[in-house]
Design a protein around this motif. Structure first.
Motif, PDB file in Angstrom:
ATOM      1  N   VAL A   1       0.837  -1.196   0.000  1.00 49.93           N
ATOM      2  CA  VAL A   1       0.000   0.000   0.000  1.00 49.93           C
ATOM      3  C   VAL A   1       0.874   1.249   0.000  1.00 49.93           C
ATOM      4  O   VAL A   1       0.613   2.214  -0.734  1.00 49.93           O
ATOM      5  CB  VAL A   1      -0.949  -0.008   1.219  1.00 49.93           C
ATOM      6  N   HIS A   2       1.932   1.245   0.808  1.00 44.16           N
ATOM      7  CA  HIS A   2       2.847   2.393   0.832  1.00 44.16           C
ATOM      8  C   HIS A   2       3.505   2.604  -0.523  1.00 44.16           C
ATOM      9  O   HIS A   2       3.708   3.744  -0.956  1.00 44.16           O
ATOM     10  CB  HIS A   2       3.919   2.162   1.903  1.00 44.16           C
ATOM     11  N   ALA A   3       3.807   1.520  -1.215  1.00 40.95           N
ATOM     12  CA  ALA A   3       4.495   1.640  -2.500  1.00 40.95           C
ATOM     13  C   ALA A   3       3.566   2.062  -3.626  1.00 40.95           C
ATOM     14  O   ALA A   3       3.989   2.772  -4.555  1.00 40.95           O
ATOM     15  CB  ALA A   3       5.163   0.313  -2.850  1.00 40.95           C
ATOM     16  N   LEU A   4       2.286   1.655  -3.572  1.00 42.83           N
ATOM     17  CA  LEU A   4       1.380   1.858  -4.704  1.00 42.83           C
ATOM     18  C   LEU A   4       0.357   2.967  -4.496  1.00 42.83           C
ATOM     19  O   LEU A   4      -0.353   3.325  -5.448  1.00 42.83           O
ATOM     20  CB  LEU A   4       0.642   0.547  -5.007  1.00 42.83           C
ATOM     21  N   VAL A   5       0.243   3.509  -3.296  1.00 41.66           N
ATOM     22  CA  VAL A   5      -0.734   4.576  -3.086  1.00 41.66           C
ATOM     23  C   VAL A   5      -0.431   5.821  -3.928  1.00 41.66           C
ATOM     24  O   VAL A   5      -1.374   6.534  -4.321  1.00 41.66           O
ATOM     25  CB  VAL A   5      -0.844   4.919  -1.583  1.00 41.66           C
ATOM     26  N   PRO A   6       0.826   6.147  -4.273  1.00 41.93           N
ATOM     27  CA  PRO A   6       1.043   7.288  -5.175  1.00 41.93           C
ATOM     28  C   PRO A   6       0.376   7.119  -6.538  1.00 41.93           C
ATOM     29  O   PRO A   6      -0.071   8.111  -7.129  1.00 41.93           O
ATOM     30  CB  PRO A   6       2.569   7.357  -5.304  1.00 41.93           C
ATOM     31  N   LEU A   7       0.271   5.883  -7.034  1.00 44.58           N
ATOM     32  CA  LEU A   7      -0.392   5.672  -8.316  1.00 44.58           C
ATOM     33  C   LEU A   7      -1.888   5.961  -8.215  1.00 44.58           C
ATOM     34  O   LEU A   7      -2.487   6.507  -9.159  1.00 44.58           O
ATOM     35  CB  LEU A   7      -0.161   4.230  -8.780  1.00 44.58           C
ATOM     36  N   MET A   8      -2.473   5.612  -7.078  1.00 46.18           N
ATOM     37  CA  MET A   8      -3.884   5.940  -6.871  1.00 46.18           C
ATOM     38  C   MET A   8      -4.073   7.450  -6.763  1.00 46.18           C
ATOM     39  O   MET A   8      -5.036   8.009  -7.312  1.00 46.18           O
ATOM     40  CB  MET A   8      -4.397   5.241  -5.615  1.00 46.18           C
ATOM     41  N   VAL A   9      -3.166   8.114  -6.057  1.00 41.01           N
ATOM     42  CA  VAL A   9      -3.255   9.564  -5.917  1.00 41.01           C
ATOM     43  C   VAL A   9      -3.149  10.233  -7.287  1.00 41.01           C
ATOM     44  O   VAL A   9      -3.900  11.170  -7.595  1.00 41.01           O
ATOM     45  CB  VAL A   9      -2.167  10.081  -4.966  1.00 41.01           C
ATOM     46  N   LEU A  10      -2.239   9.764  -8.127  1.00 40.73           N
ATOM     47  CA  LEU A  10      -2.086  10.349  -9.463  1.00 40.73           C
ATOM     48  C   LEU A  10      -3.340  10.154 -10.314  1.00 40.73           C
ATOM     49  O   LEU A  10      -3.761  11.053 -11.043  1.00 40.73           O
ATOM     50  CB  LEU A  10      -0.876   9.734 -10.162  1.00 40.73           C
ATOM     51  N   SER A  11      -3.941   8.964 -10.239  1.00 40.25           N
ATOM     52  CA  SER A  11      -5.144   8.701 -11.028  1.00 40.25           C
ATOM     53  C   SER A  11      -6.302   9.577 -10.573  1.00 40.25           C
ATOM     54  O   SER A  11      -7.027  10.156 -11.402  1.00 40.25           O
ATOM     55  CB  SER A  11      -5.524   7.219 -10.916  1.00 40.25           C
ATOM     56  N   VAL A  12      -6.495   9.687  -9.263  1.00 42.34           N
ATOM     57  CA  VAL A  12      -7.578  10.523  -8.741  1.00 42.34           C
ATOM     58  C   VAL A  12      -7.280  11.993  -9.009  1.00 42.34           C
ATOM     59  O   VAL A  12      -8.178  12.787  -9.307  1.00 42.34           O
ATOM     60  CB  VAL A  12      -7.780  10.256  -7.241  1.00 42.34           C
ATOM     61  N   TRP A  13      -6.008  12.364  -8.919  1.00 38.10           N
ATOM     62  CA  TRP A  13      -5.606  13.756  -9.181  1.00 38.10           C
ATOM     63  C   TRP A  13      -5.983  14.170 -10.603  1.00 38.10           C
ATOM     64  O   TRP A  13      -6.426  15.291 -10.845  1.00 38.10           O
ATOM     65  CB  TRP A  13      -4.112  13.891  -8.949  1.00 38.10           C
ATOM     66  N   THR A  14      -5.802  13.261 -11.555  1.00 43.38           N
ATOM     67  CA  THR A  14      -6.162  13.557 -12.936  1.00 43.38           C
ATOM     68  C   THR A  14      -7.661  13.823 -13.073  1.00 43.38           C
ATOM     69  O   THR A  14      -8.079  14.728 -13.797  1.00 43.38           O
ATOM     70  CB  THR A  14      -5.753  12.389 -13.842  1.00 43.38           C
ATOM     71  N   SER A  15      -8.475  13.044 -12.368  1.00 43.79           N
ATOM     72  CA  SER A  15      -9.925  13.265 -12.413  1.00 43.79           C
ATOM     73  C   SER A  15     -10.321  14.561 -11.724  1.00 43.79           C
ATOM     74  O   SER A  15     -11.279  15.228 -12.141  1.00 43.79           O
ATOM     75  CB  SER A  15     -10.659  12.088 -11.762  1.00 43.79           C
ATOM     76  N   LEU A  16      -9.595  14.931 -10.681  1.00 41.12           N
ATOM     77  CA  LEU A  16      -9.939  16.144  -9.946  1.00 41.12           C
ATOM     78  C   LEU A  16      -9.672  17.408 -10.755  1.00 41.12           C
ATOM     79  O   LEU A  16     -10.211  18.474 -10.427  1.00 41.12           O
ATOM     80  CB  LEU A  16      -9.148  16.197  -8.635  1.00 41.12           C
ATOM     81  N   GLN A  17      -8.855  17.324 -11.789  1.00 41.14           N
ATOM     82  CA  GLN A  17      -8.550  18.511 -12.583  1.00 41.14           C
ATOM     83  C   GLN A  17      -9.777  19.049 -13.312  1.00 41.14           C
ATOM     84  O   GLN A  17      -9.804  20.220 -13.701  1.00 41.14           O
ATOM     85  CB  GLN A  17      -7.439  18.198 -13.589  1.00 41.14           C
ATOM     86  N   SER A  18     -10.788  18.192 -13.491  1.00 41.02           N
ATOM     87  CA  SER A  18     -12.004  18.640 -14.178  1.00 41.02           C
ATOM     88  C   SER A  18     -13.042  19.225 -13.230  1.00 41.02           C
ATOM     89  O   SER A  18     -14.118  19.629 -13.681  1.00 41.02           O
ATOM     90  CB  SER A  18     -12.632  17.465 -14.937  1.00 41.02           C
ATOM     91  N   ILE A  19     -12.745  19.273 -11.939  1.00 39.56           N
ATOM     92  CA  ILE A  19     -13.694  19.785 -10.946  1.00 39.56           C
ATOM     93  C   ILE A  19     -13.362  21.235 -10.634  1.00 39.56           C
ATOM     94  O   ILE A  19     -12.193  21.581 -10.396  1.00 39.56           O
ATOM     95  CB  ILE A  19     -13.654  18.933  -9.652  1.00 39.56           C
ATOM     96  N   ASP A  20     -14.360  22.068 -10.608  1.00 38.80           N
ATOM     97  CA  ASP A  20     -14.199  23.453 -10.196  1.00 38.80           C
ATOM     98  C   ASP A  20     -14.194  23.501  -8.668  1.00 38.80           C
ATOM     99  O   ASP A  20     -15.168  23.072  -8.029  1.00 38.80           O
ATOM    100  CB  ASP A  20     -15.344  24.300 -10.739  1.00 38.80           C
ATOM    101  N   PRO A  21     -13.122  23.965  -8.027  1.00 33.01           N
ATOM    102  CA  PRO A  21     -13.088  23.989  -6.555  1.00 33.01           C
ATOM    103  C   PRO A  21     -14.216  24.806  -5.944  1.00 33.01           C
ATOM    104  O   PRO A  21     -14.596  24.571  -4.785  1.00 33.01           O
ATOM    105  CB  PRO A  21     -11.721  24.606  -6.250  1.00 33.01           C
ATOM    106  N   GLN A  22     -14.768  25.737  -6.702  1.00 31.04           N
ATOM    107  CA  GLN A  22     -15.847  26.560  -6.154  1.00 31.04           C
ATOM    108  C   GLN A  22     -17.162  25.802  -6.044  1.00 31.04           C
ATOM    109  O   GLN A  22     -18.084  26.273  -5.369  1.00 31.04           O
ATOM    110  CB  GLN A  22     -16.037  27.795  -7.034  1.00 31.04           C
ATOM    111  N   MET A  23     -17.264  24.642  -6.708  1.00 30.68           N
ATOM    112  CA  MET A  23     -18.489  23.863  -6.602  1.00 30.68           C
ATOM    113  C   MET A  23     -18.728  23.396  -5.173  1.00 30.68           C
ATOM    114  O   MET A  23     -19.857  23.438  -4.669  1.00 30.68           O
ATOM    115  CB  MET A  23     -18.436  22.669  -7.554  1.00 30.68           C
ATOM    116  N   ALA A  24     -17.664  22.938  -4.514  1.00 33.28           N
ATOM    117  CA  ALA A  24     -17.807  22.495  -3.129  1.00 33.28           C
ATOM    118  C   ALA A  24     -18.173  23.664  -2.220  1.00 33.28           C
ATOM    119  O   ALA A  24     -19.034  23.531  -1.331  1.00 33.28           O
ATOM    120  CB  ALA A  24     -16.511  21.836  -2.655  1.00 33.28           C
TER     121      ALA A  24
END
Length: 299
Positions: free
Chosen positions: A169-192
Motif C-alpha cells: 500500500v505504501h508503494a502503490l498509493v502514489p499511483l492511486m493519488v495520481l489517477s484521482v488527481w487527474t480526475s480532480l482537474q475537471s472539478i471546479d473547486p468553487q463547486m464544493a
C-alpha cells in the motif's frame, strides 16, 4: 464563365493510420508478444526430474497439475486476496489524500504532491529493505510499541500477510493519488464551496459532488494497483519470506530452485490470464455501473 480551379496535385498525402502505428506495433510484437509466445510454448513442455532437463514433449500436464493441486489453489487465492486488500487500502488512503492536496494552495500543493510521490523515486528493493528493518522484532516500530506499554514483548511483524499489505500500500498509493488527481482537474473547486454555502454538509459534498467526479480516476487507479499487486515479487519475497508464498515467488522457485522451467512458465501464464481476466471483468462491470450511476446523478 468562371471555370473551377483544378485540384492541387502538389499537396502531399497524409500517411494513413496503420502506417503511423506500424513501428510501435512492430516493437510491441518483438518485445512482448514473441517472448510471451515462447513462454507459452515452454509451459507445454515436459520436465524430467531425474536428468533435470526440459523434454521436447508437449502436453497440458503442467496446467492440469496447477488446476488439481490444492497447493497451487492456496497460492493463487492468497495472491488475489493480497491484490484486493492492497487495492482497497490504496483507495481508502489515496482518494482523500488526493482531495486534500487538491484543495491546498498552489505552493503547498506542489510540495505535498512531490512528497506523496516520494516512494516512486526509490528502488523497490531499497524501500522494501527499509520496511523490513522497521518491522523487525528489534526494529523501531516494535520498540515504540513496547515503550508505550501497548505490548509486553516486541512483536514479530515480518513474514505476515498484513505486513506485505502495508508495504505494498505504501508503494502503490502514489499511483492511486495520481489517477484521482487527474480526475480532480475537471472539478471546479468553487463547486464544493457553493454547495456548502447552500447548506450541504461536508459529507454530502463529498458523496454527491466529489466522489462521482473522481470515480473514473478511482477505477483506473484500482486497475493499475490490482495488476501490480497481483504480480509483485520483491515485496512478498522480502517481507513475506518463504512461508508466505505468492504466485510470483512460486514461479521464481520453479525456475531457479527446482529448475522446472515448464512448470514455472505455466504458473506465469496462469497468473497473466487470471490477472487480465479479472481486470477486464472488473473494468466492464464497474464501468457500466459507474456510467449508470453518473447518469442518474446528472439527471
Amino acid at each position: 464563365m468562371i471555370r473551377p480551379l483544378p485540384p492541387d496535385t502538389t499537396r502531399r498525402r497524409r500517411p494513413n493510420g496503420p502506417l503511423l502505428v506500424a513501428p510501435v506495433t512492430l516493437l510491441f510484437t518483438l518485445l512482448l508478444v514473441v517472448p510471451m509466445a515462447l513462454v507459452g510454448m515452454l509451459s507445454l513442455q515436459a520436465f524430467d526430474a531425474a536428468s533435470g532437463g526440459v523434454l521436447d514433449v508437449y502436453s497440458w500436464h503442467n496446467y492440469a497439475q496447477i488446476i488439481s493441486d490444492p497447493y497451487y489453489h492456496e497460492i493463487f487465492l492468497r495472491t488475489f486476496a493480497l491484490a484486493i486488500s492492497v487495492t482497497l487500502g490504496t483507495i481508502v488512503l489515496g482518494v482523500p489524500e488526493a482531495w486534500f492536496i487538491f484543495r491546498m494552495s498552489a505552493r503547498w500543493r506542489a510540495f505535498f504532491l512531490i512528497l506523496t510521490l516520494g516512494p516512486l523515486f526509490i528502488s523497490a528493493v531499497v524501500r522494501t529493505l527499509g520496511w523490513s528493518i522497521l518491522l523487525d522484532g528489534q526494529g523501531v516500530v516494535a520498540q515504540v510499541l513496547v515503550g508505550l506499554h501497548l505490548v509486553d514483548a516486541p512483536p514479530q511483524m515480518l513474514f505476515s500477510f498484513s505486513a506485505v499489505v502495508v508495504v505494498l500500500v505504501h508503494a502503490l498509493v502514489p499511483l492511486m493519488v495520481l489517477s484521482v488527481w487527474t480526475s480532480l482537474q475537471s472539478i471546479d473547486p468553487q463547486m464544493a464551496n457553493a454547495a456548502i454555502s447552500l447548506g450541504a454538509s461536508p459529507l454530502t459534498v463529498w458523496r454527491r459532488i466529489v466522489l462521482p467526479q473522481t470515480a473514473p480516476g478511482i477505477l483506473s487507479g484500482s486497475l493499475i494497483v490490482f495488476a501490480l499487486s497481483a504480480s509483485a515479487f520483491a515485496t512478498p519475497a522480502l517481507i513475506g519470506g518463504r512461508r508466505l508464498k505468492v504466485v510470483a515467488t512460486a514461479a521464481y522457485d520453479e525456475f531457479l530452485h527446482s529448475m522446472n522451467w515448464p512448470m514455472g512458465a505455466a504458473i506465469a501464464v496462469c497468473l497473466l490470464v487470471l490477472n487480465l481476466g479479472t481486470v477486464a471483468l472488473y473494468s466492464r462491470v464497474v464501468e457500466r455501473r459507474l456510467k449508470r450511476r453518473l447518469g442518474e446523478t446528472a439527471a
